[in-house]
Design a protein around this motif. Structure first.
Motif, PDB file in Angstrom:
ATOM      1  N   UNK A 151       0.839  -1.200   0.000  1.00 31.86           N
ATOM      2  CA  UNK A 151       0.000   0.000   0.000  1.00 31.86           C
ATOM      3  C   UNK A 151       0.873   1.250   0.000  1.00 31.86           C
ATOM      4  N   UNK A 152       1.939   1.253   0.808  1.00 30.20           N
ATOM      5  CA  UNK A 152       2.841   2.410   0.826  1.00 30.20           C
ATOM      6  C   UNK A 152       3.498   2.619  -0.542  1.00 30.20           C
ATOM      7  N   UNK A 153       3.869   1.539  -1.210  1.00 29.22           N
ATOM      8  CA  UNK A 153       4.449   1.664  -2.545  1.00 29.22           C
ATOM      9  C   UNK A 153       3.462   2.254  -3.541  1.00 29.22           C
ATOM     10  N   UNK A 154       2.220   1.792  -3.486  1.00 28.67           N
ATOM     11  CA  UNK A 154       1.198   2.303  -4.405  1.00 28.67           C
ATOM     12  C   UNK A 154       0.892   3.771  -4.130  1.00 28.67           C
ATOM     13  N   UNK A 155       0.772   4.123  -2.855  1.00 28.09           N
ATOM     14  CA  UNK A 155       0.489   5.519  -2.503  1.00 28.09           C
ATOM     15  C   UNK A 155       1.673   6.409  -2.869  1.00 28.09           C
ATOM     16  N   UNK A 156       2.896   5.920  -2.649  1.00 27.26           N
ATOM     17  CA  UNK A 156       4.078   6.695  -3.017  1.00 27.26           C
ATOM     18  C   UNK A 156       4.182   6.908  -4.517  1.00 27.26           C
ATOM     19  N   UNK A 157       3.913   5.850  -5.298  1.00 24.26           N
ATOM     20  CA  UNK A 157       3.933   5.989  -6.754  1.00 24.26           C
ATOM     21  C   UNK A 157       2.874   6.954  -7.250  1.00 24.26           C
ATOM     22  N   UNK A 158       1.687   6.858  -6.685  1.00 25.23           N
ATOM     23  CA  UNK A 158       0.616   7.773  -7.081  1.00 25.23           C
ATOM     24  C   UNK A 158       0.966   9.209  -6.685  1.00 25.23           C
ATOM     25  N   UNK A 159       1.546   9.384  -5.509  1.00 30.45           N
ATOM     26  CA  UNK A 159       1.955  10.725  -5.078  1.00 30.45           C
ATOM     27  C   UNK A 159       3.026  11.309  -5.981  1.00 30.45           C
ATOM     28  N   UNK A 160       3.959  10.457  -6.441  1.00 33.93           N
ATOM     29  CA  UNK A 160       5.004  10.910  -7.362  1.00 33.93           C
ATOM     30  C   UNK A 160       4.392  11.377  -8.681  1.00 33.93           C
ATOM     31  N   UNK A 161       3.436  10.616  -9.191  1.00 29.80           N
ATOM     32  CA  UNK A 161       2.789  10.972 -10.450  1.00 29.80           C
ATOM     33  C   UNK A 161       1.974  12.256 -10.295  1.00 29.80           C
ATOM     34  N   UNK A 162       1.263  12.387  -9.207  1.00 30.79           N
ATOM     35  CA  UNK A 162       0.450  13.589  -8.981  1.00 30.79           C
ATOM     36  C   UNK A 162       1.345  14.810  -8.820  1.00 30.79           C
ATOM     37  N   UNK A 163       2.433  14.657  -8.061  1.00 26.69           N
ATOM     38  CA  UNK A 163       3.349  15.795  -7.889  1.00 26.69           C
ATOM     39  C   UNK A 163       3.948  16.206  -9.225  1.00 26.69           C
ATOM     40  N   UNK A 212       2.520  15.822 -12.156  1.00 26.85           N
ATOM     41  CA  UNK A 212       1.451  16.450 -12.933  1.00 26.85           C
ATOM     42  C   UNK A 212       1.182  17.875 -12.474  1.00 26.85           C
ATOM     43  N   UNK A 213       1.448  18.152 -11.205  1.00 26.39           N
ATOM     44  CA  UNK A 213       1.249  19.506 -10.687  1.00 26.39           C
ATOM     45  C   UNK A 213       2.427  20.425 -10.981  1.00 26.39           C
ATOM     46  N   UNK A 214       3.474  19.889 -11.589  1.00 22.80           N
ATOM     47  CA  UNK A 214       4.607  20.720 -11.986  1.00 22.80           C
ATOM     48  C   UNK A 214       5.722  20.788 -10.973  1.00 22.80           C
ATOM     49  N   UNK A 215       5.713  19.941  -9.967  1.00 27.00           N
ATOM     50  CA  UNK A 215       6.786  19.919  -8.982  1.00 27.00           C
ATOM     51  C   UNK A 215       8.015  19.287  -9.621  1.00 27.00           C
ATOM     52  N   UNK A 216       9.178  19.954  -9.561  1.00 28.25           N
ATOM     53  CA  UNK A 216      10.373  19.354 -10.166  1.00 28.25           C
ATOM     54  C   UNK A 216      10.807  18.115  -9.383  1.00 28.25           C
ATOM     55  N   UNK A 217      10.866  16.980 -10.064  1.00 27.01           N
ATOM     56  CA  UNK A 217      11.197  15.705  -9.432  1.00 27.01           C
ATOM     57  C   UNK A 217      12.379  15.074 -10.150  1.00 27.01           C
TER      58      UNK A 217
END
Length: 75
Positions: A44-56, A58-63
């Motif tokens: 669950x932590x991996x899925x939430x982390x991956x989704x958070x990375x994708x959302x960040x 998409x919001x334009x946060x430099x990653x």
């Protein structure tokens, strides 16, 4: 007290009581259950982390780039 207030009070009481019941009855009851809970939490932590990375992203946060991007030449 109205029904909504009673509901909120009972919900908060159950939230405080839940970790104790979870540790005493679920995790301590069976060692396999503890292992399954640990691995399930990691998934669950991996899925939430991956989704958070994708959302960040998409919001334009430099990653940092996690793979080879289009700017890297393929040889």
């Amino acid at each position: 007290m109205n029904a909504f207030g009673g509901f909120i009070l009972r919900l908060l009481g159950n939230l405080i009581e839940m970790p104790v019941v979870f540790v005493e009855q679920v995790i301590n009851g069976d060692p396999i259950a503890a292992i399954l809970i640990a691995f399930g939490s990691l998934f669950v932590l991996g899925a939430v982390g991956g989704f958070g990375y994708v959302v960040a992203g998409a919001l334009g946060v430099p990653l940092p780039n996690l793979g080879r991007g289009p700017s890297d030449p393929v040889e």
